[in-house]
Write a protein that holds these residues in place. Structure first.
Motif, PDB file in Angstrom:
ATOM      1  N   ILE A   7      41.789   9.070  58.347  1.00 48.08           N
ATOM      2  CA  ILE A   7      41.398   9.894  59.359  1.00 48.08           C
ATOM      3  C   ILE A   7      40.322  11.073  59.096  1.00 48.08           C
ATOM      4  O   ILE A   7      40.758  11.772  57.999  1.00 48.08           O
ATOM      5  N   GLU A   8      39.562  11.171  59.753  1.00 42.95           N
ATOM      6  CA  GLU A   8      38.496  12.350  59.525  1.00 42.95           C
ATOM      7  C   GLU A   8      38.218  13.360  60.769  1.00 42.95           C
ATOM      8  O   GLU A   8      38.207  12.854  61.955  1.00 42.95           O
ATOM      9  N   GLN A   9      38.260  14.669  60.532  1.00 42.87           N
ATOM     10  CA  GLN A   9      38.205  15.558  61.589  1.00 42.87           C
ATOM     11  C   GLN A   9      36.515  15.842  61.694  1.00 42.87           C
ATOM     12  O   GLN A   9      35.878  16.367  60.665  1.00 42.87           O
ATOM     13  N   ARG A  10      36.138  15.877  62.728  1.00 45.83           N
ATOM     14  CA  ARG A  10      34.688  15.997  63.107  1.00 45.83           C
ATOM     15  C   ARG A  10      34.474  16.892  64.575  1.00 45.83           C
ATOM     16  O   ARG A  10      35.331  16.970  65.142  1.00 45.83           O
ATOM     17  N   LYS A  11      33.222  17.419  64.652  1.00 45.23           N
ATOM     18  CA  LYS A  11      32.941  18.109  65.806  1.00 45.23           C
ATOM     19  C   LYS A  11      31.746  18.035  66.390  1.00 45.23           C
ATOM     20  O   LYS A  11      30.530  17.149  65.446  1.00 45.23           O
ATOM     21  N   ALA A  12      31.425  18.210  67.526  1.00 49.26           N
ATOM     22  CA  ALA A  12      30.091  17.997  68.122  1.00 49.26           C
ATOM     23  C   ALA A  12      29.973  18.900  69.466  1.00 49.26           C
ATOM     24  O   ALA A  12      30.950  19.483  69.811  1.00 49.26           O
ATOM     25  N   VAL A  13      28.567  19.202  69.680  1.00 55.66           N
ATOM     26  CA  VAL A  13      28.348  20.131  70.399  1.00 55.66           C
ATOM     27  C   VAL A  13      27.682  19.609  71.727  1.00 55.66           C
ATOM     28  O   VAL A  13      26.702  18.496  71.620  1.00 55.66           O
ATOM     29  N   ARG A  14      28.255  19.881  72.817  1.00 52.08           N
ATOM     30  CA  ARG A  14      27.962  18.961  74.054  1.00 52.08           C
ATOM     31  C   ARG A  14      27.890  19.930  75.291  1.00 52.08           C
ATOM     32  O   ARG A  14      28.924  20.798  75.417  1.00 52.08           O
ATOM     33  N   GLY A  15      26.614  20.170  75.882  1.00 55.84           N
ATOM     34  CA  GLY A  15      26.589  21.062  76.861  1.00 55.84           C
ATOM     35  C   GLY A  15      26.790  22.526  76.330  1.00 55.84           C
ATOM     36  O   GLY A  15      27.465  23.416  77.194  1.00 55.84           O
ATOM     37  N   GLY A  16      26.638  22.978  75.107  1.00 51.03           N
ATOM     38  CA  GLY A  16      26.737  24.288  74.702  1.00 51.03           C
ATOM     39  C   GLY A  16      28.336  24.633  74.343  1.00 51.03           C
ATOM     40  O   GLY A  16      28.396  25.606  73.868  1.00 51.03           O
ATOM     41  N   LYS A  17      29.073  23.415  74.455  1.00 49.29           N
ATOM     42  CA  LYS A  17      30.522  23.681  74.031  1.00 49.29           C
ATOM     43  C   LYS A  17      30.664  22.603  72.766  1.00 49.29           C
ATOM     44  O   LYS A  17      30.212  21.564  72.675  1.00 49.29           O
ATOM     45  N   THR A  18      31.542  23.328  71.638  1.00 46.64           N
ATOM     46  CA  THR A  18      31.758  22.484  70.517  1.00 46.64           C
ATOM     47  C   THR A  18      33.043  21.741  70.872  1.00 46.64           C
ATOM     48  O   THR A  18      34.046  22.300  71.287  1.00 46.64           O
ATOM     49  N   LYS A  19      33.106  20.604  70.710  1.00 50.05           N
ATOM     50  CA  LYS A  19      34.235  19.772  70.877  1.00 50.05           C
ATOM     51  C   LYS A  19      34.502  19.031  69.230  1.00 50.05           C
ATOM     52  O   LYS A  19      33.900  18.698  68.775  1.00 50.05           O
ATOM     53  N   GLN A  20      35.969  19.337  69.271  1.00 52.47           N
ATOM     54  CA  GLN A  20      36.537  18.757  68.282  1.00 52.47           C
ATOM     55  C   GLN A  20      37.368  17.296  68.123  1.00 52.47           C
ATOM     56  O   GLN A  20      37.774  17.413  69.397  1.00 52.47           O
ATOM     57  N   PHE A  21      37.122  16.300  67.501  1.00 54.25           N
ATOM     58  CA  PHE A  21      37.675  15.171  67.571  1.00 54.25           C
ATOM     59  C   PHE A  21      38.104  14.857  66.171  1.00 54.25           C
ATOM     60  O   PHE A  21      37.508  14.986  65.143  1.00 54.25           O
ATOM     61  N   GLN A  22      38.983  13.433  66.024  1.00 58.09           N
ATOM     62  CA  GLN A  22      38.931  12.863  64.954  1.00 58.09           C
ATOM     63  C   GLN A  22      38.484  11.525  64.988  1.00 58.09           C
ATOM     64  O   GLN A  22      38.699  10.952  66.028  1.00 58.09           O
ATOM     65  N   VAL A  23      38.020  10.904  63.781  1.00 56.47           N
ATOM     66  CA  VAL A  23      37.640   9.604  63.867  1.00 56.47           C
ATOM     67  C   VAL A  23      38.214   8.636  62.900  1.00 56.47           C
ATOM     68  O   VAL A  23      38.963   9.575  61.713  1.00 56.47           O
ATOM     69  N   ILE A  24      38.222   7.399  62.864  1.00 52.25           N
ATOM     70  CA  ILE A  24      38.975   6.629  61.717  1.00 52.25           C
ATOM     71  C   ILE A  24      37.606   5.929  60.987  1.00 52.25           C
ATOM     72  O   ILE A  24      36.972   5.208  61.683  1.00 52.25           O
ATOM     73  N   VAL A  25      37.484   6.252  59.915  1.00 52.56           N
ATOM     74  CA  VAL A  25      36.547   5.935  59.130  1.00 52.56           C
ATOM     75  C   VAL A  25      37.039   4.630  58.301  1.00 52.56           C
ATOM     76  O   VAL A  25      37.994   4.416  57.673  1.00 52.56           O
ATOM     77  N   VAL A  26      36.083   3.536  58.181  1.00 55.74           N
ATOM     78  CA  VAL A  26      36.598   2.130  57.692  1.00 55.74           C
ATOM     79  C   VAL A  26      35.495   1.900  56.727  1.00 55.74           C
ATOM     80  O   VAL A  26      34.196   1.858  57.151  1.00 55.74           O
ATOM     81  N   VAL A  27      35.665   1.578  55.560  1.00 54.29           N
ATOM     82  CA  VAL A  27      34.596   1.114  54.516  1.00 54.29           C
ATOM     83  C   VAL A  27      35.147   0.155  53.659  1.00 54.29           C
ATOM     84  O   VAL A  27      36.420  -0.099  53.540  1.00 54.29           O
TER      85      VAL A  27
END
Length: 361
Positions: free
Chosen positions: A196-216
Motif C-alpha cells: 500500500i502506497e500513499q500518494r497525492k494529486a492536485v486537481r482543480g487547485g485542490k490536493t487530493k490524498q489517496f492510496q494505491v496498491i503497487v504490484v510488481v
C-alpha cells in the motif's frame, strides 16, 4: 471424458478478500459509518480457519465482523503486514468496471463507454462530464477494481480477491498489472509483491490524498521478469531462478601423506609435493612431513610400518634350519661390497615460500 459449458466462467474458488480500508461507527445518531484508510492489509473470509492462519502469518487479532448492509457475519484480521507476497494466476487477473450499488444490488456496471445493464452510453459521463468521478459516491458510479491472487502460505487452493473503489488507485493498479503481465503475456503463474502506497494529486487547485496498491514481479533480477513464463516451482520459490541447476559437489583435498607413504623412492615423494603445490595445497607443514617420509625411504625405512627393510619378503629370512634361500654371489659375479646408491640431493626440494611456487599458507 466429460464435457463443459463453453460459456461458463472457469475460476478458482474465492477463499476471502484482501482490503485496504474499513469503517468505524459514526458517533452521530443514524450517521453513516466513517471510512478509514488502513496502512496495512486487511483479510476477511467466511472461514475462521483462514483468518486464523492469516493472523498467525501476518499478525493482528482475529475478530468477527459483519460487512455493511449484509446480514451474515464473517471473520476479519487487520494485519500488521504492509506488504504481501502473492502469485498471479494465468490469464488477466484484473476485472474493472464503474459500478453503482444500492440496497437492491448492482444498479450500474459500465466500462466507461457503455453501461452494460441498460446498453446506454455512460450515464455518469453524460450527466456530469469528464470530472464525474469527483462527485459524491451516492451520485455516480465508483471505479471498482478486483484482482484474484493466490496466497501460497495460507491453506487450500483458491484465490483471495483484492478490491478497491478508488478512481486513482484503479488507474495505478491497471498500469502496474499491465507491466507485470508483459513478463508472461498471461501464460503461467507469476510471483508478485503488493504493498500500500500513499500518494497525492492536485486537481482543480485542490490536493487530493489517496492510496494505491503497487504490484510488481517478485523475482531475483529484472531479466527474470522479462524472460517469459516461468515454471510453477519457480513461482513458488523465485530464489531458485538464481541458483545453478546442479550444484557442483565439493572437491575433497587429496591425502598427500598417504600417497607419499606408498611411494618407493624419495624422488616419487618429491613428485607428490609438486602435485600438492600446483593444486594450491602447499604449506610448510606438509613440506616438512613429506621430507621426513622421503628421508625414511632413503634409509630403507618403510614409512607405512616404520620397520627397516621389506619385512613381508619371507624368502629373505632363514628357514627352520637356519638356511637362507638365496643365491650367494662369488667374486666377479656381481656388485658384492658395492656402496648403496646415495639419497636424492635435497636441492631438488622447492620450499613452500619459494617465489612463483603458487604455495598457499
Amino acid at each position: 471424458m466429460g464435457s463443459r459449458i463453453m460459456t461458463m466462467k472457469r475460476q478458482a474458488a474465492e477463499l476471502g478478500r484482501i482490503r485496504t480500508g474499513y469503517s468505524r461507527p459514526n458517533p452521530k445518531p443514524n450517521g453513516r459509518p466513517i471510512p478509514v484508510k488502513s496502512k496495512t492489509f486487511i483479510l476477511t473470509s467466511h472461514s475462521r480457519e483462514y483468518i486464523a492462519a492469516a493472523a498467525d502469518l501476518y499478525g493482528g487479532p482475529v475478530e468477527q465482523w459483519t460487512p455493511q448492509g449484509q446480514p451474515v457475519a464473517q471473520w476479519r484480521v487487520i494485519t500488521e503486514a504492509t506488504e504481501l507476497r502473492a502469485i498471479l494466476p494465468a490469464g488477466d487477473p484484473l476485472d474493472q468496471a464503474n459500478e453503482k450499488w444500492t440496497a437492491g444490488g448492482c444498479e450500474r456496471r459500465c466500462d466507461g463507454v457503455t453501461e452494460k445493464l441498460s446498453g446506454r452510453p455512460c450515464i455518469c459521463l453524460a450527466q456530469y462530464g469528464d470530472d464525474w468521478h469527483e462527485r459524491k459516491p451516492e451520485e455516480v458510479c465508483r471505479p471498482t477494481s478486483r484482482v484474484g491472487v493466490f496466497l501460497p502460505d495460507l491453506p487450500d487452493l483458491g484465490v483471495w480477491r483484492l478490491e478497491t473503489k478508488s478512481y486513482y488507485a484503479a488507474d495505478a493498479l491497471a498500469g502496474g498489472l499491465d507491466t507485470v503481465l508483459q513478463a508472461t503475456g498471461g501464460r503461467g503463474l507469476l510471483p508478485v509483491r503488493m504493498w500500500i502506497e500513499q500518494r497525492k494529486a492536485v486537481r482543480g487547485g485542490k490536493t487530493k490524498q489517496f492510496q494505491v496498491i503497487v504490484v510488481v514481479p517478485s523475482l531475483p533480477k529484472l531479466r527474470h521478469a522479462l524472460s517469459g513464463p516461468i515454471s510453477t516451482a519457480a513461482a513458488l520459490d523465485p530464489a531458485s531462478l538464481d541458483r545453478p541447476a546442479i550444484e557442483a559437489a565439493p572437491v575433497e583435498r587429496p591425502d598427500y601423506l598417504a600417497e607419499a607413504r606408498g611411494c618407493r623412492t624419495a624422488d616419487d615423494v618429491i613428485g607428490v609435493w609438486h602435485k600438492a603445490r600446483e593444486a594450491g595445497h602447499g604449506s610448510d607443514e606438509l613440506l616438512a612431513d613429506l621430507k621426513t617420509i622421503a628421508e625414511d625411504i632413503s634409509k630403507g625405512i618403510d614409512p607405512q610400518t616404520g620397520e627397516v627393510g621389506d619385512q613381508d619378503d619371507d624368502e629373505l629370512g632363514p628357514d627352520d634350519e637356519g638356511v637362507y634361500d638365496v643365491e650367494v654371489l662369488g667374486e666377479g659375479d656381481g656388485p658384492v661390497g658395492e656402496e648403496p646408491p646415495a639419497a636424492p640431493a635435497r636441492s631438488s626440494w622447492p620450499t613452500a615460500a619459494q617465489p612463483g611456487s603458487g604455495a598457499r599458507r
